[in-house]
Design an enzyme around this catalytic site. Structure first.
Site, mmCIF file in Angstrom:
data_model
loop_
_atom_site.group_PDB
_atom_site.id
_atom_site.type_symbol
_atom_site.label_atom_id
_atom_site.label_comp_id
_atom_site.label_asym_id
_atom_site.label_seq_id
_atom_site.Cartn_x
_atom_site.Cartn_y
_atom_site.Cartn_z
ATOM 1 N N GLU A 55 -5.411 1.348 1.930
ATOM 2 C CA GLU A 55 -5.272 0.139 2.771
ATOM 3 C C GLU A 55 -5.600 0.454 4.218
ATOM 4 O OE1 GLU A 55 -2.881 -2.712 5.374
ATOM 5 O OE2 GLU A 55 -2.808 -0.549 5.223
ATOM 6 N N GLU A 56 -5.094 1.601 4.683
ATOM 7 C CA GLU A 56 -5.233 1.949 6.102
ATOM 8 C C GLU A 56 -6.688 2.212 6.501
ATOM 9 O OE1 GLU A 56 -2.860 1.383 7.861
ATOM 10 O OE2 GLU A 56 -0.932 2.087 7.091
ATOM 11 N N ASP A 108 4.571 -5.089 2.909
ATOM 12 C CA ASP A 108 4.046 -4.071 3.824
ATOM 13 C C ASP A 108 4.893 -4.138 5.099
ATOM 14 O OD1 ASP A 108 2.622 -2.330 5.373
ATOM 15 O OD2 ASP A 108 0.747 -3.486 5.386
ATOM 16 N N HIS A 118 1.552 4.083 12.618
ATOM 17 C CA HIS A 118 0.392 4.995 12.554
ATOM 18 C C HIS A 118 0.556 6.226 13.457
ATOM 19 C CE1 HIS A 118 -2.067 1.187 11.301
ATOM 20 N NE2 HIS A 118 -1.173 1.550 10.393
ATOM 21 N N ASP A 168 5.698 1.886 7.340
ATOM 22 C CA ASP A 168 4.331 1.465 6.958
ATOM 23 C C ASP A 168 3.722 2.521 6.022
ATOM 24 O OD1 ASP A 168 1.867 0.219 6.896
ATOM 25 O OD2 ASP A 168 1.224 1.011 8.833
ATOM 26 N N HIS A 198 0.820 -1.220 0.000
ATOM 27 C CA HIS A 198 0.000 0.000 0.000
ATOM 28 C C HIS A 198 0.848 1.261 0.000
ATOM 29 C CE1 HIS A 198 0.261 1.141 4.367
ATOM 30 N NE2 HIS A 198 0.460 -0.156 4.539
HETATM 31 N N1 BES Z 1 1.217 -2.650 8.043
HETATM 32 C C1 BES Z 1 -0.043 -2.740 8.718
HETATM 33 C C2 BES Z 1 -0.373 -4.155 9.110
HETATM 34 C C3 BES Z 1 0.468 -4.702 10.210
HETATM 35 C C4 BES Z 1 0.675 -3.981 11.353
HETATM 36 C C5 BES Z 1 0.993 -5.935 10.066
HETATM 37 C C6 BES Z 1 1.483 -4.489 12.340
HETATM 38 C C7 BES Z 1 1.764 -6.438 11.061
HETATM 39 C C8 BES Z 1 2.019 -5.717 12.196
HETATM 40 C C9 BES Z 1 -1.133 -2.225 7.837
HETATM 41 O O1 BES Z 1 -0.776 -1.073 7.139
HETATM 42 C C10 BES Z 1 -2.323 -1.845 8.678
HETATM 43 O O2 BES Z 1 -2.218 -0.925 9.439
HETATM 44 N N2 BES Z 1 -3.415 -2.549 8.476
HETATM 45 C C11 BES Z 1 -4.638 -2.209 9.088
HETATM 46 C C12 BES Z 1 -5.709 -3.081 8.458
HETATM 47 C C13 BES Z 1 -7.121 -2.671 8.777
HETATM 48 C C14 BES Z 1 -7.395 -1.235 8.379
HETATM 49 C C15 BES Z 1 -8.069 -3.601 8.054
HETATM 50 C C16 BES Z 1 -4.574 -2.412 10.590
HETATM 51 O O3 BES Z 1 -3.905 -3.353 11.042
HETATM 52 O O4 BES Z 1 -5.155 -1.631 11.315
HETATM 53 ZN ZN ZN Z 2 -0.753 0.570 8.570
#
Ligand code: BES
Ligand code: ZN
Length: 351
Positions: free
Chosen positions: A201-202, A229, A309, A167, A144
């Site tokens: 994605e976020e 990612d 984040h 990220d 993303h």
């Molecule tokens: N990179 C993250 C996912 C992640 C975070 C994987 C920590 C492993 C460890 C991704 O960008 C993310 O933040 N995904 C969202 C998905 C949600 C919006 C469906 C999340 O985890 O909040």
């Molecule tokens: Zn994220």
């Protein structure tokens, strides 16, 4: 309802009393669910043999750490807000499209496009290297492009600060490097390769869901999807973790096999980790019954990335930037091997 949801509901319902008639008939249906929850997707990916294409080792030598560092720095500082539903996040995506236009203009078989989403401003960006002999068979490498900042201290003069260096500027930098090397060092692939920078994605995997749904509707033949990612964190420089839920188990086995096979050049140790939810875009492809694999830079629970984040997800807080070179090499191996692999349904006529 998807089998996943149904199965979850079954578990939920079986814990509930009393049971009315409707619930009883649903529980009856639940009895037909597999004994083991389908933790992995199974999109039917069959393990091909390792090919060792010509030029593969030479191409791995071309991976350039300084270009990767420069890209993460540029994206996370010059485009420090890539929020999916903002004009600034949209403009950032068009900046990437422009980079991919310039890169793909080197080869007649390559081109970049945007994929517009109807519900938000930021497009996804796609670079396509059309396959020479099997153009309808598609290999995807994606991650993303959007970023987000939650909570306090996110605003500066009313503008969100979301550098998203790990990220996921780091995943985009890796894709840029793989794309550069394909276009400058390698021949036209046999199968089609698509590089995808997903929007939104976020905010719930929005961009990748739109694309995967559209590919399924058109019944595109997607052979495999590699998700990138978070590629520059974690405490151990040569360690990566394969996410083991919402992915294809066989494809994951295939890619760990590639890591084993190319261990001398990769120098990667690996383990597994579970997200426990659809934590990134790989899940959008699994949901559409395409095979995806997701290697990540850190152990989500034992070694969490605390800056995620926040406006502290900056280059100075990246713990393992050299890991990006390893991910780039893995991306080059994945795309070159699968471009030429003998897949199960490549039926050849016997004389
Ligand atoms: N990179 C993250 C996912 C992640 C975070 C994987 C920590 C492993 C460890 C991704 O960008 C993310 O933040 N995904 C969202 C998905 C949600 C919006 C469906 C999340 O985890 O909040
Ligand atoms: Zn994220």
């Amino acid at each position: 309802m998807s089998p996943w949801r149904t199965f979850g509901l079954c578990l939920l319902l079986s814990a509930c009393v009393p049971i009315d008639e409707d619930t009883a008939s649903l529980l009856d249906a639940c009895a037909k669910e597999p004994a083991t929850p389908l933790k992995f997707g199974d999109a039917g990916f069959k393990l091909p043999a390792v090919v060792e294409p010509n030029l593969i080792l030479e191409s791995l030598d071309q991976v350039d750490q300084s270009r990767l560092d420069a890209d993460v720095n540029l994206i996370s500082t010059q485009y420090a807000n890539r929020y999916y539903n903002s004009t600034i996040g949209r403009d950032a995506a068009f900046w990437l499209k422009n980079i991919w236009d310039n890169l793909t203009s080197q080869q007649a078989y390559a081109a970049a496009t945007t994929f517009t989403h109807s519900n938000f401003l930021q497009p996804s960006v796609i670079a396509t290297l059309t396959g020479a002999s099997k153009p309808d068979e598609i290999i995807i490498i994606g991650g993303h492009f959007d970023s987000i900042c939650h909570g306090i201290n996110c605003l500066n003069s009313g503008v969100m600060q979301a550098p998203g260096a790990n990220d996921n500027a780091s995943g985009i930098a890796v894709m840029n490097e793989v794309l550069r090397i394909w276009l400058s060092e390698l021949n036209q692939p046999e199968r089609t390769i698509q590089f995808m920078a997903y929007a939104g994605e976020e905010a719930g995997l929005l961009g990748s869901k739109d694309i995967a749904t559209s590919y399924r509707l058109q019944n595109h033949n997607v052979v495999a999807v590699l998700q990138l990612d978070m590629t520059s964190g974690g405490q151990i420089d040569n360690e990566i973790y394969f996410v083991n839920d919402h992915v294809d188990q066989q494809l994951t086995n295939y890619v760990t096999g590639l890591v084993d096979h190319y261990q001398d050049v990769l120098d990667i140790t690996y383990d597994y980790v579970t997200c426990h939810y659809a934590c990134s875009d790989h899940a959008s492809w699994t949901q559409q019954n395409y095979a995806s694999v997701f290697p990540i830079d850190h152990h989500i629970t034992d070694d969490p990335f605390n800056e995620i984040h926040t406006r502290q997800d900056t280059v100075s807080n990246l713990s393992s930037t050299t890991k990006m070179s390893k991910f780039a090499k893995l991306g080059l191996i994945f795309t070159q091997e699968l471009s030429q692999a003998k897949l199960d349904d490549d039926t050849e006529c016997q004389p």
